[in-house]
Design a protein around this motif. Sequence first.
Motif, PDB file in Angstrom:
ATOM      1  N   LEU A  54      42.615  42.197  37.899  1.00 16.75           N
ATOM      2  CA  LEU A  54      42.642  41.747  39.288  1.00 16.75           C
ATOM      3  C   LEU A  54      41.615  40.647  39.574  1.00 16.75           C
ATOM      4  CD1 LEU A  54      43.347  45.017  41.313  1.00 16.75           C
ATOM      5  CD2 LEU A  54      44.873  43.094  40.853  1.00 16.75           C
ATOM      6  N   PRO A  55      40.364  40.767  39.096  1.00 19.46           N
ATOM      7  CA  PRO A  55      39.438  39.648  39.313  1.00 19.46           C
ATOM      8  C   PRO A  55      39.937  38.338  38.703  1.00 19.46           C
ATOM      9  CG  PRO A  55      38.222  41.612  38.698  1.00 19.46           C
ATOM     10  CD  PRO A  55      39.671  41.943  38.526  1.00 19.46           C
ATOM     11  N   GLU A  56      40.570  38.416  37.515  1.00 19.80           N
ATOM     12  CA  GLU A  56      41.120  37.204  36.908  1.00 19.80           C
ATOM     13  C   GLU A  56      42.227  36.626  37.791  1.00 19.80           C
ATOM     14  OE1 GLU A  56      40.336  35.432  34.407  1.00 19.80           O
ATOM     15  OE2 GLU A  56      38.996  36.635  33.170  1.00 19.80           O
ATOM     16  N   ALA A  57      43.103  37.497  38.312  1.00 18.38           N
ATOM     17  CA  ALA A  57      44.207  37.023  39.149  1.00 18.38           C
ATOM     18  C   ALA A  57      43.683  36.350  40.412  1.00 18.38           C
ATOM     19  CB  ALA A  57      45.123  38.194  39.516  1.00 18.38           C
ATOM     20  N   PHE A  58      42.702  36.977  41.065  1.00 17.20           N
ATOM     21  CA  PHE A  58      42.158  36.404  42.301  1.00 17.20           C
ATOM     22  C   PHE A  58      41.343  35.135  42.022  1.00 17.20           C
ATOM     23  CE2 PHE A  58      42.628  40.850  43.954  1.00 17.20           C
ATOM     24  CZ  PHE A  58      43.551  40.527  44.941  1.00 17.20           C
ATOM     25  N   GLU A  59      40.719  35.074  40.845  1.00 18.87           N
ATOM     26  CA  GLU A  59      39.925  33.896  40.507  1.00 18.87           C
ATOM     27  C   GLU A  59      40.819  32.685  40.266  1.00 18.87           C
ATOM     28  OE1 GLU A  59      36.948  32.378  36.926  1.00 18.87           O
ATOM     29  OE2 GLU A  59      37.174  34.527  37.299  1.00 18.87           O
ATOM     30  N   ILE A  60      41.974  32.917  39.631  1.00 16.78           N
ATOM     31  CA  ILE A  60      42.881  31.815  39.301  1.00 16.78           C
ATOM     32  C   ILE A  60      43.684  31.377  40.513  1.00 16.78           C
ATOM     33  CG2 ILE A  60      44.847  31.129  37.867  1.00 16.78           C
ATOM     34  CD1 ILE A  60      43.833  33.127  35.763  1.00 16.78           C
ATOM     35  N   HIS A  61      44.149  32.373  41.307  1.00 17.40           N
ATOM     36  CA  HIS A  61      45.068  32.076  42.409  1.00 17.40           C
ATOM     37  C   HIS A  61      44.311  32.012  43.723  1.00 17.40           C
ATOM     38  CE1 HIS A  61      48.708  32.099  44.831  1.00 17.40           C
ATOM     39  NE2 HIS A  61      49.425  32.022  43.728  1.00 17.40           N
ATOM     40  N   GLU A  62      44.562  30.985  44.500  1.00 24.58           N
ATOM     41  CA  GLU A  62      43.830  30.797  45.752  1.00 24.58           C
ATOM     42  C   GLU A  62      44.361  31.676  46.874  1.00 24.58           C
ATOM     43  OE1 GLU A  62      44.009  26.697  46.692  1.00 24.58           O
ATOM     44  OE2 GLU A  62      42.748  26.067  45.015  1.00 24.58           O
ATOM     45  N   ASN A  63      45.639  32.072  46.796  1.00 24.30           N
ATOM     46  CA  ASN A  63      46.256  32.857  47.862  1.00 24.30           C
ATOM     47  C   ASN A  63      46.203  34.338  47.500  1.00 24.30           C
ATOM     48  OD1 ASN A  63      47.791  33.980  49.874  1.00 24.30           O
ATOM     49  ND2 ASN A  63      49.453  32.492  49.736  1.00 24.30           N
ATOM     50  N   ALA A  64      45.205  35.044  48.041  1.00 24.87           N
ATOM     51  CA  ALA A  64      45.040  36.462  47.725  1.00 24.87           C
ATOM     52  C   ALA A  64      46.203  37.295  48.257  1.00 24.87           C
ATOM     53  CB  ALA A  64      43.720  36.980  48.303  1.00 24.87           C
ATOM     54  N   VAL A  65      46.824  36.857  49.355  1.00 20.75           N
ATOM     55  CA  VAL A  65      47.927  37.619  49.942  1.00 20.75           C
ATOM     56  C   VAL A  65      49.103  37.707  48.972  1.00 20.75           C
ATOM     57  CG1 VAL A  65      49.619  37.701  51.813  1.00 20.75           C
ATOM     58  CG2 VAL A  65      47.253  37.037  52.297  1.00 20.75           C
ATOM     59  N   SER A  66      49.396  36.619  48.277  1.00 22.69           N
ATOM     60  CA  SER A  66      50.519  36.643  47.339  1.00 22.69           C
ATOM     61  C   SER A  66      50.246  37.583  46.174  1.00 22.69           C
ATOM     62  CB  SER A  66      50.804  35.233  46.820  1.00 22.69           C
ATOM     63  OG  SER A  66      49.710  34.733  46.081  1.00 22.69           O
ATOM     64  N   ILE A  67      48.991  37.681  45.752  1.00 20.79           N
ATOM     65  CA  ILE A  67      48.632  38.633  44.708  1.00 20.79           C
ATOM     66  C   ILE A  67      48.802  40.059  45.228  1.00 20.79           C
ATOM     67  CG2 ILE A  67      46.790  39.483  43.226  1.00 20.79           C
ATOM     68  CD1 ILE A  67      47.902  36.778  42.404  1.00 20.79           C
ATOM     69  N   GLY A  68      48.404  40.280  46.491  1.00 21.83           N
ATOM     70  CA  GLY A  68      48.588  41.591  47.098  1.00 21.83           C
ATOM     71  C   GLY A  68      50.050  41.993  47.168  1.00 21.83           C
ATOM     72  N   TRP A  69      50.914  41.051  47.545  1.00 20.86           N
ATOM     73  CA  TRP A  69      52.349  41.331  47.588  1.00 20.86           C
ATOM     74  C   TRP A  69      52.897  41.619  46.196  1.00 20.86           C
ATOM     75  CZ3 TRP A  69      55.498  42.781  51.235  1.00 20.86           C
ATOM     76  CH2 TRP A  69      55.199  42.471  52.578  1.00 20.86           C
ATOM     77  N   THR A  70      52.387  40.916  45.200  1.00 20.06           N
ATOM     78  CA  THR A  70      52.824  41.174  43.822  1.00 20.06           C
ATOM     79  C   THR A  70      52.464  42.589  43.398  1.00 20.06           C
ATOM     80  OG1 THR A  70      52.504  38.837  43.261  1.00 20.06           O
ATOM     81  CG2 THR A  70      52.658  40.391  41.433  1.00 20.06           C
ATOM     82  N   LEU A  71      51.257  43.027  43.756  1.00 24.12           N
ATOM     83  CA  LEU A  71      50.840  44.401  43.468  1.00 24.12           C
ATOM     84  C   LEU A  71      51.768  45.404  44.155  1.00 24.12           C
ATOM     85  CD1 LEU A  71      46.949  44.152  43.811  1.00 24.12           C
ATOM     86  CD2 LEU A  71      48.187  44.860  41.760  1.00 24.12           C
ATOM     87  N   LEU A  72      52.032  45.173  45.435  1.00 25.58           N
ATOM     88  CA  LEU A  72      52.865  46.095  46.202  1.00 25.58           C
ATOM     89  C   LEU A  72      54.267  46.204  45.613  1.00 25.58           C
ATOM     90  CD1 LEU A  72      53.500  47.865  48.655  1.00 25.58           C
ATOM     91  CD2 LEU A  72      53.942  45.765  49.955  1.00 25.58           C
ATOM     92  N   VAL A  73      54.895  45.059  45.363  1.00 27.77           N
ATOM     93  CA  VAL A  73      56.266  45.054  44.821  1.00 27.77           C
ATOM     94  C   VAL A  73      56.289  45.707  43.433  1.00 27.77           C
ATOM     95  CG1 VAL A  73      58.144  43.572  44.018  1.00 27.77           C
ATOM     96  CG2 VAL A  73      56.978  43.054  46.171  1.00 27.77           C
TER      97      VAL A  73
END
Length: 259
Positions: A54-73
Amino acid sequence: MGVLIQIMLATLLSSVLSIILAGLISFKFLDQYMSKMLCISTGLLITVAFTHLLPEAFEIHENAVSIGWTLLVSVLFLFGIEYYFNSHHSHTDHEGTVVSEMIENSRKGAKGGNAILIGDAFHNLTDGILIASAFMVSNSLGWITAFAIMAHEIPQEVGDFMVLLHSGFERANALMWNIISGLTSMVGGLFGYFLLDKVEWMVPYAFAIAAASFIYIAMSDLLPEIARKEKAESFLIQMLFILIGVAIAVAATGSMHAH
């Protein structure tokens, strides 16, 4: 030696070799301590998910919301897979003992095992892309990255083998499917070499999907199973082995954040 050949060798080394070594460790020494290993596996999975993926994903991607949606889905998708197998089993119990046993084995294998393989496939795909990216800078950086990834893969794969065995997989099947899952690192290496500028957007999402699968398995399968274990194993002992898993994961993945 050409860069592409080195990428293929490095991804093969970092994934398949680490899986084989983890399998040897698991099958020869640790499967007799399944109860303790389930606790260690839980610590490994949740630590890798929360402090590495998760830290790697948030560090690379600027939009944290899209990462959150990916987790949820991803979590809902994994729940759907498990629900399908459970529902399929309940509707076919009347078809006879042999068929019922076959479905039960399929359902057991699906619970936890399939989800961990899906998460590993995405994780290994991402590792392959990272290795290819490093080789595009220099050969030495590529090999250093490959060995660093292998170092953190071995303890994680030991935890994965414990999940697969607990889920009802036979040893040979657990090894075979884990290797198949590991081969996605070579696919990631090919993507990275030929299409690096076009596939970089995939990396944070692959990290998030892998993290979701690890968290889902730990929370929905392993922790409830640990809670049901015999009363002789106290809560403090269980927590001790979970923390051992956390410590192993921290030691194995710490160097990956040096960049």
